[in-house]
Motif scaffolding. Sequence first.
Motif, PDB file in Angstrom:
ATOM      1  N   GLN A  50       5.319   5.750 -20.011  1.00  0.00           N
ATOM      2  CA  GLN A  50       5.343   5.699 -21.472  1.00  0.00           C
ATOM      3  C   GLN A  50       6.690   5.217 -22.013  1.00  0.00           C
ATOM      4  O   GLN A  50       7.349   5.892 -22.799  1.00  0.00           O
ATOM      5  N   GLY A  51       7.125   4.046 -21.530  1.00  0.00           N
ATOM      6  CA  GLY A  51       8.352   3.455 -22.050  1.00  0.00           C
ATOM      7  C   GLY A  51       9.584   3.746 -21.227  1.00  0.00           C
ATOM      8  O   GLY A  51      10.592   3.042 -21.345  1.00  0.00           O
ATOM      9  N   GLU A  52       9.552   4.776 -20.409  1.00  0.00           N
ATOM     10  CA  GLU A  52      10.707   5.076 -19.551  1.00  0.00           C
ATOM     11  C   GLU A  52      10.834   4.015 -18.471  1.00  0.00           C
ATOM     12  O   GLU A  52       9.835   3.529 -17.928  1.00  0.00           O
ATOM     13  N   LYS A  53      12.048   3.646 -18.139  1.00  0.00           N
ATOM     14  CA  LYS A  53      12.268   2.583 -17.166  1.00  0.00           C
ATOM     15  C   LYS A  53      11.939   3.062 -15.760  1.00  0.00           C
ATOM     16  O   LYS A  53      12.336   4.164 -15.350  1.00  0.00           O
ATOM     17  N   LEU A  54      11.216   2.246 -15.003  1.00  0.00           N
ATOM     18  CA  LEU A  54      10.862   2.571 -13.622  1.00  0.00           C
ATOM     19  C   LEU A  54      12.008   2.191 -12.700  1.00  0.00           C
ATOM     20  O   LEU A  54      12.449   1.041 -12.675  1.00  0.00           O
ATOM     21  N   THR A  55      12.512   3.152 -11.945  1.00  0.00           N
ATOM     22  CA  THR A  55      13.574   2.913 -10.968  1.00  0.00           C
ATOM     23  C   THR A  55      13.207   3.610  -9.661  1.00  0.00           C
ATOM     24  O   THR A  55      12.268   4.406  -9.604  1.00  0.00           O
ATOM     25  N   SER A  56      13.988   3.319  -8.634  1.00  0.00           N
ATOM     26  CA  SER A  56      13.729   3.938  -7.326  1.00  0.00           C
ATOM     27  C   SER A  56      13.999   5.434  -7.335  1.00  0.00           C
ATOM     28  O   SER A  56      13.529   6.160  -6.461  1.00  0.00           O
ATOM     29  N   SER A  57      14.758   5.923  -8.314  1.00  0.00           N
ATOM     30  CA  SER A  57      15.086   7.344  -8.370  1.00  0.00           C
ATOM     31  C   SER A  57      13.996   8.186  -9.013  1.00  0.00           C
ATOM     32  O   SER A  57      13.963   9.402  -8.822  1.00  0.00           O
ATOM     33  N   VAL A 107       3.240   3.989   2.422  1.00  0.00           N
ATOM     34  CA  VAL A 107       2.310   2.965   2.898  1.00  0.00           C
ATOM     35  C   VAL A 107       1.750   3.382   4.251  1.00  0.00           C
ATOM     36  O   VAL A 107       2.459   3.955   5.085  1.00  0.00           O
ATOM     37  N   VAL A 108       0.467   3.093   4.463  1.00  0.00           N
ATOM     38  CA  VAL A 108      -0.144   3.186   5.790  1.00  0.00           C
ATOM     39  C   VAL A 108      -1.091   2.004   5.929  1.00  0.00           C
ATOM     40  O   VAL A 108      -1.737   1.598   4.959  1.00  0.00           O
ATOM     41  N   GLY A 109      -1.140   1.419   7.123  1.00  0.00           N
ATOM     42  CA  GLY A 109      -1.986   0.247   7.304  1.00  0.00           C
ATOM     43  C   GLY A 109      -2.197  -0.082   8.759  1.00  0.00           C
ATOM     44  O   GLY A 109      -1.755   0.643   9.663  1.00  0.00           O
ATOM     45  N   VAL A 110      -2.883  -1.177   8.988  1.00  0.00           N
ATOM     46  CA  VAL A 110      -3.144  -1.633  10.342  1.00  0.00           C
ATOM     47  C   VAL A 110      -1.826  -1.985  11.014  1.00  0.00           C
ATOM     48  O   VAL A 110      -1.065  -2.821  10.524  1.00  0.00           O
ATOM     49  N   GLY A 111      -1.527  -1.341  12.140  1.00  0.00           N
ATOM     50  CA  GLY A 111      -0.275  -1.570  12.831  1.00  0.00           C
ATOM     51  C   GLY A 111       0.936  -0.993  12.139  1.00  0.00           C
ATOM     52  O   GLY A 111       2.073  -1.301  12.516  1.00  0.00           O
ATOM     53  N   GLU A 112       0.734  -0.150  11.139  1.00  0.00           N
ATOM     54  CA  GLU A 112       1.843   0.428  10.366  1.00  0.00           C
ATOM     55  C   GLU A 112       1.548   1.905  10.122  1.00  0.00           C
ATOM     56  O   GLU A 112       0.636   2.253   9.365  1.00  0.00           O
ATOM     57  N   ALA A 113       2.291   2.779  10.783  1.00  0.00           N
ATOM     58  CA  ALA A 113       2.094   4.216  10.617  1.00  0.00           C
ATOM     59  C   ALA A 113       2.505   4.647   9.212  1.00  0.00           C
ATOM     60  O   ALA A 113       3.306   3.974   8.554  1.00  0.00           O
ATOM     61  N   PHE A 114       1.950   5.769   8.767  1.00  0.00           N
ATOM     62  CA  PHE A 114       2.269   6.259   7.433  1.00  0.00           C
ATOM     63  C   PHE A 114       3.757   6.555   7.327  1.00  0.00           C
ATOM     64  O   PHE A 114       4.337   7.257   8.149  1.00  0.00           O
ATOM     65  N   HIS A 115       4.387   6.008   6.279  1.00  0.00           N
ATOM     66  CA  HIS A 115       5.807   6.256   6.064  1.00  0.00           C
ATOM     67  C   HIS A 115       6.137   6.051   4.589  1.00  0.00           C
ATOM     68  O   HIS A 115       5.439   5.325   3.871  1.00  0.00           O
ATOM     69  N   THR A 116       7.188   6.711   4.150  1.00  0.00           N
ATOM     70  CA  THR A 116       7.668   6.585   2.776  1.00  0.00           C
ATOM     71  C   THR A 116       8.759   5.525   2.728  1.00  0.00           C
ATOM     72  O   THR A 116       9.673   5.527   3.560  1.00  0.00           O
ATOM     73  N   LEU A 117       8.657   4.626   1.772  1.00  0.00           N
ATOM     74  CA  LEU A 117       9.657   3.573   1.629  1.00  0.00           C
ATOM     75  C   LEU A 117      10.968   4.170   1.125  1.00  0.00           C
ATOM     76  O   LEU A 117      10.979   5.076   0.292  1.00  0.00           O
ATOM     77  N   ASP A 118      12.088   3.660   1.640  1.00  0.00           N
ATOM     78  CA  ASP A 118      13.385   4.160   1.186  1.00  0.00           C
ATOM     79  C   ASP A 118      13.716   3.597  -0.196  1.00  0.00           C
ATOM     80  O   ASP A 118      13.084   2.654  -0.686  1.00  0.00           O
ATOM     81  N   LYS A 119      14.717   4.189  -0.824  1.00  0.00           N
ATOM     82  CA  LYS A 119      15.044   3.834  -2.210  1.00  0.00           C
ATOM     83  C   LYS A 119      15.466   2.382  -2.347  1.00  0.00           C
ATOM     84  O   LYS A 119      15.153   1.722  -3.344  1.00  0.00           O
ATOM     85  N   GLU A 120      16.197   1.870  -1.359  1.00  0.00           N
ATOM     86  CA  GLU A 120      16.651   0.483  -1.437  1.00  0.00           C
ATOM     87  C   GLU A 120      15.468  -0.478  -1.442  1.00  0.00           C
ATOM     88  O   GLU A 120      15.443  -1.453  -2.213  1.00  0.00           O
ATOM     89  N   THR A 121      14.480  -0.207  -0.593  1.00  0.00           N
ATOM     90  CA  THR A 121      13.297  -1.075  -0.538  1.00  0.00           C
ATOM     91  C   THR A 121      12.513  -1.018  -1.836  1.00  0.00           C
ATOM     92  O   THR A 121      12.076  -2.047  -2.356  1.00  0.00           O
ATOM     93  N   ILE A 122      12.343   0.205  -2.382  1.00  0.00           N
ATOM     94  CA  ILE A 122      11.596   0.352  -3.636  1.00  0.00           C
ATOM     95  C   ILE A 122      12.312  -0.363  -4.777  1.00  0.00           C
ATOM     96  O   ILE A 122      11.697  -1.070  -5.577  1.00  0.00           O
TER      97      ILE A 122
END
Length: 274
Positions: A200-207, A213-228
Motif C-alpha cells: 500500500q505505497g510502502e517501498k519494497l526492499t530486501s529488508s 524458491v524450490v524447483g527442478v534441480g534446486e532444493a528449497f532455499h531462501t534467497l539472501d538479501k543481496e539477491t533479493i
Amino acid sequence: MFRNQYDTDVTTWSPAGRLFQVEYAMEAVKQGSAAIGLRSKTHVILASVNKANSELSSHQKKIFKVDDHIGVAIAGLTADGRVLSRYMRTECINYSYSYESPLPVGRLVVQLADKAQVCTQRSWKRPYGVGLLVGGLDESGAHLYYNCPSGNYFEYQAFAIGSRSQAAKTYLERKFETFMDSSRESLLKDALFALRETLQGEKLTSSNCTVAVVGVGEAFHTLDKETIQALINEFEIAGEDAPAEVPEEAATDEPAAPEEGAAPADQGAAPMDI
C-alpha cells in the motif's frame, strides 16, 4: 466480529450452522502479514512481508524449510506456524526413513489438514490461528496448497493470504494464465510485483520481504538479501513504467479505472498486522 453466546466453545454450533471459534481463527490469518505463492511447471516461489513489532525489534520468520523439496509460508500466529512446520518436518523425516523416498506434497498437506481438523472438534483444543501456503516439488510436478485453520485445503496456481492480500490476488488473477510456462526469473518478478501490491505505497526492499524458491534441480532455499535487492533493482524500472503504459495505449478504456482503485478498496479488509 463480536462475542455472542455461541462462541465460547469451538464445538458449539450456532443456529445458523456456524462455528465462531473457527471463524475467529480464520480472521487471525487475515490480520497477519501478507504471504504469497505461485508456481510453474518446474518451480514454486514463496514470498512474505516482514513486519517488526517496533523499530527496536527484528521481524519474525514467516517462511520455513520443511524438506529439500517442500517449504511453507505462513500468515497469522507465528507460534502456531512454527509448531506446524516442525510437525511437517517430522512427517517428512519419518517417511524418508521408512520408504527411502521424499514424502509427496499432497500426502503431507492431507496429514496437516487432518491435524488442523481435530482442533475444530475437541472442546479442550483451539483451532490453529495460522494459514499455510505449502509449496513443493514431487514426482507429479510442482504444487502449491493453502491449508486453512478449518481443516480445509486447496491447490492453487497462485494465491495470497494475510493483510491486504486482495491487492496481490487481483494482480495474480490477471497474470496466472502465463505462470505455467514461466521461467524462474519471470516467476520471481511476478512474486515481487504481487508482494509490492500488499504494501500500500510502502517501498519494497530486501529488508521488508523474504523470498524462497524450490524447483527442478534446486532444493528449497531462501534467497539472501543481496539477491533479493538485485532483483528488486532490476524489476523496479519495469514496475514504474508498467502503470504509465496503460493510459498511453488506452487512455479512454474504462477497465483501467478499477485497476487503479483496486488497492484502496482492500484497505479496510485487515486493519491489524500480526
